[in-house]
Design a protein around this motif. Structure first.
Motif, PDB file in Angstrom:
ATOM      1  N   LEU A 107      30.200  61.915  36.798  1.00 21.88           N
ATOM      2  CA  LEU A 107      31.087  60.864  36.309  1.00 21.88           C
ATOM      3  C   LEU A 107      30.450  59.491  36.551  1.00 21.88           C
ATOM      4  O   LEU A 107      29.988  59.191  37.632  1.00 21.88           O
ATOM      5  CB  LEU A 107      32.378  60.949  37.109  1.00 21.88           C
ATOM      6  N   TRP A 109      30.853  55.385  36.546  1.00 23.46           N
ATOM      7  CA  TRP A 109      31.917  54.398  36.693  1.00 23.46           C
ATOM      8  C   TRP A 109      31.490  53.040  36.181  1.00 23.46           C
ATOM      9  O   TRP A 109      30.367  52.618  36.404  1.00 23.46           O
ATOM     10  CB  TRP A 109      32.304  54.260  38.167  1.00 23.46           C
ATOM     11  N   ARG A 110      32.398  52.411  35.507  1.00 21.66           N
ATOM     12  CA  ARG A 110      32.132  51.033  35.103  1.00 21.66           C
ATOM     13  C   ARG A 110      33.262  50.216  35.715  1.00 21.66           C
ATOM     14  O   ARG A 110      34.410  50.312  35.324  1.00 21.66           O
ATOM     15  CB  ARG A 110      32.138  50.900  33.583  1.00 21.66           C
ATOM     16  N   VAL A 111      32.901  49.477  36.744  1.00 19.16           N
ATOM     17  CA  VAL A 111      33.924  48.709  37.430  1.00 19.16           C
ATOM     18  C   VAL A 111      33.615  47.228  37.267  1.00 19.16           C
ATOM     19  O   VAL A 111      32.489  46.795  37.495  1.00 19.16           O
ATOM     20  CB  VAL A 111      33.978  49.091  38.923  1.00 19.16           C
TER      21      VAL A 111
END
Lengths: 113, 134
Positions: A107, A109-111
């Motif tokens: 997975l 993540w784009r935070v």
């Protein structure tokens, strides 16, 4: 390897209390106004906020004002070898975030900042 | 100070700005690997890594089982070819499952790999025999 989350346990008015975080309580803390991105802007009150949030998992029926009162009481006397209660709470919060995100999956993540 | 400590933990490359959204995404991920909804939201987050490790071990085992199944198919086809086309009556399908030559004691992984290697070499010999006899 850690198998159990860190908790704070004490007795209040003859009742045992256990303070800890769950994913649900973290989400409820945010629903009630806690802003994780603003932690560094509220360094003076973060200890109290984290303390109140740690009631959500098991003692959400205790009022917010009672929690704050308890926090003031505890932090006034807490030098119990475990260090300051704020430090323990910060450690617990950090532990929750780290344990939840310490996955090895694919997975991505784009935070946003 | 305690706030600094938390701030540091969250100010890595991936800064969390919306805790609920962040948790929702992790909930999706953990549910995909077998964690129940309640376990994720209300359970002990320290258990999550065990679910994850079990999931990856299960994947690894599934891969191994699929590979082993390929070995059986390969063996069956080789034997059929050797006997049918090569006329080699010595070629035969294993009498028992691979890895069970020592039924009274469990084979170690090393022994099992050596055994499978030996089986594959035998397949290669069967194949060579089949082609030689043509």
């Amino acid at each position: 390897m850690k198998t159990e989350r860190t908790k704070i346990q004490f007795e209040w008015e003859g009742k045992p209390l256990t303070l800890e975080y769950t994913a649900d309580s973290l989400r409820k803390m945010e629903d009630r106004g806690f802003d994780v991105s603003e932690i560094d802007k509220h360094l003076l009150t973060i200890g109290e906020t984290l303390f109140c949030g740690a009631f959500i998992a098991h003692h959400d029926n205790i009022s917010e004002s009672k929690r704050r009162e308890l926090f003031r009481e505890i932090s006034a006397f807490a030098e119990d070898g475990e260090g300051k209660i704020e430090d323990t709470l910060a450690k617990m919060f950090q532990e929750a975030i780290e344990e939840i995100q310490s996955h090895r999956g694919n997975l991505k993540w784009r935070v946003t900042r | 100070m305690e706030g600094d400590e938390v701030g540091t933990a969250l100010s890595n490359e991936e800064k969390i700005t919306n805790l609920g959204e962040w948790l929702d995404k992790f909930c999706d991920y953990y549910m995909a690997i077998g964690v129940s909804f309640d376990e994720f939201w209300y359970g002990d987050y320290c258990r999550l890594k065990y679910y994850e490790r079990a999931y990856f071990n299960k994947l690894k085992k599934r891969d191994y089982d699929m590979w082993l199944s390929g070995v059986y198919v390969y063996r069956a086809v080789s034997v059929a070819l050797a006997r049918g086309f090569g006329g080699d009556k010595r070629a035969e399908y294993p009498k028992q499952p691979l890895g069970y030559e020592k039924p009274e004691e469990q084979m170690s992984q090393k022994e099992l790999l050596a055994y499978i290697q030996q089986q594959l070499e035998e397949e290669a010999r069967n194949y060579a025999r089949t082609h030689r006899s043509k």
